[in-house]
Design an enzyme around this catalytic site. Sequence first.
Site, short mmCIF file in Angstrom:
data_model
loop_
_atom_site.label_atom_id
_atom_site.label_comp_id
_atom_site.label_asym_id
_atom_site.label_seq_id
_atom_site.Cartn_x
_atom_site.Cartn_y
_atom_site.Cartn_z
CG ASP A 152 -1.78 1.19 1.36
OD1 ASP A 152 -2.39 1.57 0.36
OD2 ASP A 152 -1.83 1.77 2.46
CG ASP A 321 -1.53 2.59 7.01
OD1 ASP A 321 -2.00 2.49 5.85
OD2 ASP A 321 -1.50 3.66 7.64
CG ASP A 325 -4.52 -1.12 3.31
OD1 ASP A 325 -4.80 -1.03 2.10
OD2 ASP A 325 -3.83 -0.28 3.92
#
Length: 449
Positions: A152, A321, A325
Site C-alpha cells: 500500500d 496500514d 487494507d
Amino acid sequence: VRTSVLTGEADPEPVGPGDPVWAGTVVESGTLTVTVEAAGSATLVSEMAEELERATDRAPRAGAADRLAPWFTGATLVVAAATAWGWTAAAGWGAALAPTIAVLVVACPCALALARPLGAAAGLGAAARRGLFLRSGEALLHLANTDLVVLDKTGTLTHGAPDVLEARDDTLRVASALERWSIHPVARAIVDEAIRRGIPLPEAHAVVETQGRGVTGRVDGATWRLEAGEAGEVVLSGPGAAAGSIRLGDRMRPDSIDAVRTLEALGVEVVLLTGDHPGVARRIAAEVGVSVAGAAVRPDEKAAWIRARIAEGRSVLFAGDGLNDGPALGVSTVGVAMGSGAAGAVLAADGVVGVPSLRPLAAGLRAARAARRTIARSRVRSVAYNVVAVALAAAGWVNPLVAAVLMPASSLLVVAGAMSVERAVRSGDVTEFPRSHAPSGSLELGRAA
C-alpha cells in the site's frame, strides 16, 4: 466527501451529479441527494467487515510432521514386532527382548516433531529482533515462500500525512498565520513547515474557515485567502507579493527505496496498489523504484487482484496500514500491518511491523528462509538418524542402555540446528527464492512512468 475509510487517503474528493457515493464516506461540505443502490450487507463497508471476520477465523493447517507422526509411530511398532519375531525365531524369546526394547527406545519421533516448532521459534525470534512480529510459525513459513510483495502507499511506503514539498518563505509565512489554529492535516503541515524553517508566525485576524473550501483572514493589515488549487496544491491570494502556491504531498519514508531494492535483491517482485490518484501513484512508484503500480484501487479490487495472483500459484505478501487494507490483508498468503495503522488492519494481519520502516519485511523474509532451510535439514537428519539407529538396534548392535543415550542426543542436533538461524540471518547466508512466474506487469494494473 472524504473517502478515507475506503481509499486510505485523507484528501476530500469532489462529487457531482451521476458520481457514485460509497457508504462509509463523510460529507465535508455541501449537501447530497443520493439514490440507494445497496444497503446493509450489500455495501462495500459490510463486505470489508466480512473479509476481516474471515481473516481472524482462519484455522491453522497441519504441518508435515503432524501428518507424518502417525505413520512414524506405526512403522516403529511394525519394526519392533518384526524384530521380536525374527530374533525369537532365530534364537528364542530371551535373545529377542533386548533388541526389541532397543528399537522402541532408540526410535525418536521427538527429533522429527521438534524440527518445525524449534526452527519456527528461532525464525520468529530473529524476525522480531528486527522489527517484524508474526503471530505464528505457520505465518513465518508461508513468508519464506513469498515471491510477490504488494505494498500500500499511504502509511506504508509514505508517512501517511501531508508535508510541504515546495513553498516560498513569504507565502508560507502568511499561510501559516491563517492556518495557525486549524486542526486540518494540511493546515498542520503548513504550520509545522514554517516552524521547521524558523519563520516567525504573524498574528491573523478575522479568520474564517469554510470546511472543504479554504480559509480567509487579515494578516499585516491585508485580506488573504488560502484555498485548494490543483491536486496536492493550495493557493494563497491577496494584495501582496507573498501571493503564491504551496505544493504538498505525502513524503516517502526515508528508507523505502532501500527496502524495496533489498526485497527485489531477495528475488521477489514488488507491486504498488493504492487508492490514490494515478498521478500520485506514478510519482511514488517512480521514486521508490517499483515498476508496476495500480491507482484508484478500491479495497475489494485489491483483495480480488491478490486472490487472482494466488490462484496463479503466487505466494503474496501484502503490507498496509488502513482499515481499507483489511480485506487484502485477510486474503493474502501473509498479511503484514504497520504498527501505527488501524486496529482493524492489525487484527486481520498475520504480523505487525513494530517500527516506522519497511526494512523489517526484508529482514523477516531472510529469517523465514533461514528457518525453513533449518527445518528441512533437521528433518533430514532426524529421518537419517532413525533409519540408521533403528536398523542397528534391530540387528542387535545397540543395547537398550546405549539406545537410551542416543535418543535424547538426536534431539540435541535439532536444537543446535535451530540456533543456526540467527547466525544465518546475521551473515546474510540466505538463499534467494527462484522466480518461476512472469512479472505482474503483464496484468492490467497501470504501469508506473
